[in-house]
Design a protein around this motif. Structure first.
Motif, short mmCIF file in Angstrom:
data_model
loop_
_atom_site.label_atom_id
_atom_site.label_comp_id
_atom_site.label_asym_id
_atom_site.label_seq_id
_atom_site.Cartn_x
_atom_site.Cartn_y
_atom_site.Cartn_z
N GLY A 130 0.79 -1.24 0.07
CA GLY A 130 -0.02 0.00 0.03
C GLY A 130 0.69 1.35 0.06
O GLY A 130 0.57 2.21 -0.83
N ILE A 131 2.06 1.26 0.83
CA ILE A 131 2.49 2.39 0.87
C ILE A 131 3.25 2.62 -0.47
O ILE A 131 3.68 3.76 -1.04
CB ILE A 131 3.98 2.22 2.07
N ALA A 132 4.20 1.41 -1.10
CA ALA A 132 4.65 1.43 -2.21
C ALA A 132 3.70 2.14 -3.37
O ALA A 132 4.15 2.91 -4.38
CB ALA A 132 5.29 0.54 -2.53
N SER A 133 2.73 1.66 -3.13
CA SER A 133 1.68 1.96 -4.37
C SER A 133 1.31 3.56 -4.26
O SER A 133 1.41 4.25 -5.32
CB SER A 133 0.24 1.48 -4.12
N ILE A 176 9.93 -5.36 -4.28
CA ILE A 176 9.17 -4.69 -3.20
C ILE A 176 7.67 -4.63 -3.83
O ILE A 176 7.60 -3.78 -4.96
CB ILE A 176 9.59 -3.20 -2.87
N PRO A 177 6.69 -5.26 -3.27
CA PRO A 177 5.32 -5.23 -3.90
C PRO A 177 4.82 -3.68 -3.79
O PRO A 177 5.14 -2.97 -2.61
CB PRO A 177 4.49 -6.22 -3.00
N GLY A 178 4.11 -3.25 -4.92
CA GLY A 178 3.46 -2.05 -4.69
C GLY A 178 4.01 -1.09 -5.80
O GLY A 178 3.29 0.01 -6.23
N ILE A 270 -5.62 6.06 -3.48
CA ILE A 270 -6.84 5.66 -2.73
C ILE A 270 -6.64 4.20 -2.36
O ILE A 270 -6.90 3.80 -1.38
CB ILE A 270 -8.29 5.92 -3.50
N PHE A 271 -6.35 3.45 -3.48
CA PHE A 271 -6.33 2.00 -3.22
C PHE A 271 -5.25 1.59 -2.22
O PHE A 271 -5.24 0.89 -1.19
CB PHE A 271 -6.03 1.13 -4.40
N THR A 276 -3.45 -0.52 3.11
CA THR A 276 -2.76 -0.49 4.18
C THR A 276 -3.59 -0.44 5.51
O THR A 276 -3.18 -1.00 6.52
CB THR A 276 -1.83 1.07 4.10
N ALA A 277 -4.82 0.57 5.28
CA ALA A 277 -5.57 0.52 6.49
C ALA A 277 -6.37 -0.90 6.89
O ALA A 277 -6.40 -1.16 8.02
CB ALA A 277 -6.61 1.58 6.21
N ILE A 278 -6.47 -1.54 5.82
CA ILE A 278 -7.50 -2.54 6.02
C ILE A 278 -6.62 -3.75 6.54
O ILE A 278 -6.88 -4.82 6.79
CB ILE A 278 -8.37 -3.07 4.63
#
Length: 282
Positions: A130-133, A176-178, A270-271, A276-278
């Motif tokens: 999520g962060i990398a995205s 690194i995923p994202g 947004i994604f 990251t939150a979920i």
């Protein structure tokens, strides 16, 4: 039958997102958790590497005429070579693979740099993805803003320096995923002032060789190391993935893809924040 359905969903989502400037790895990780695709971290990594391998083959098949023509003109002795794109096509392809060799540096007995990076980063974790995205989208926004501000009417062709930079930018995408392959590649082409007319095709063509090289090595090593998978499920997923990615590639080459980058950047932010939150609840 349930595993086939789960794989079909994951293959479709990954096939749609991988050709776009959004993180296909983040989508793969998130929806694999949602649908409950069976397997451990090693199997998930194997599945994603396999999809990347299929994607590189789909790209080469889609642009096969351009690739074949580039190789023919590169080795032609006739005076028909009129552009640097054709003259240096093969050299650009080779230079696009060189940076990926860094990942295969041996650091200990039986261990490559790629292995240590995979172990250091949780390649199936949602927080990092999520962060990398979000980071990738922000960098792409900055690159788009910079190129729009400069408005240089002279658009350059892709040369070996551009391809080398693009390939170096790709290295984090493999460990690194994202980080999106397409987004990071587009950043390089934007700041290199590559003409928009050839942006999409060149982006796919020069990303495919390193994606093929790294993913096929990962897939072979995973198989030899004993990763357990159902071949029938994997093949069915590969077919769905190939059809989905081929369709998206066809669409992106027929429209002004660059105009949609702002939308994809917003979506990625947004994604990325969402997963990251979920991730704390999954």
């Amino acid at each position: 039958m349930i595993e086939y359905l789960k794989m079909a969903i994951i293959a479709l989502i990954t096939g749609v997102t991988l050709p776009l400037p959004v993180s296909s790895a983040a989508h793969f990780n998130f929806f694999s958790n949602i649908v409950g695709l069976s397997g451990d971290n090693r199997r998930f990594s194997f599945y994603y590497s396999f999809f990347v391998l299929v994607f590189s083959l789909v790209v080469l098949f889609t642009f096969r005429k351009t690739v074949i023509r580039g190789f023919k003109l590169a080795f032609s002795s006739e005076g028909e070579i009129k552009s640097r794109d054709n003259k240096y096509f093969v050299k650009n392809i080779l230079f696009s693979i060189l940076p990926s060799l860094v990942l295969f540096i041996p650091v200990s007995k039986g261990k490559l740099l790629m292995d240590y990076l995979d172990n250091f980063f949780n390649t199936n974790g949602l927080i990092l993805a999520g962060i990398a995205s979000v980071v990738t989208a922000c960098v792409l926004i900055i690159a788009m803003w910079y190129t729009a501000k400069t408005r240089n009417p002279l658009r350059r062709a892709v040369d070996k320096k551009t391809v080398l930079r693009m390939s170096f930018y790709q290295l984090p995408c493999y460990v690194i995923p994202g980080f999106s392959h397409i987004a990071t590649g587009a950043v390089n082409l934007f700041i290199s002032d590559i003409g928009s007319r050839n942006l999409v095709g060149q982006l796919y063509i020069y990303l495919a060789p390193s994606m093929f090289f790294i993913s096929i090595v990962k897939v072979i090593r995973d198989v030899l190391s004993g990763v357990v998978f159902d071949p029938a499920v994997l093949v069915s997923g590969a077919v769905i993935f190939a059809l989905a990615s081929r369709l998206v590639i066809s669409l992106t080459t027929k429209i002004n893809f660059r105009r949609l980058f702002a939308f994809f950047c917003g979506y990625s932010i947004i994604f990325g924040i969402f997963i990251t939150a979920i991730s704390f609840f999954i």
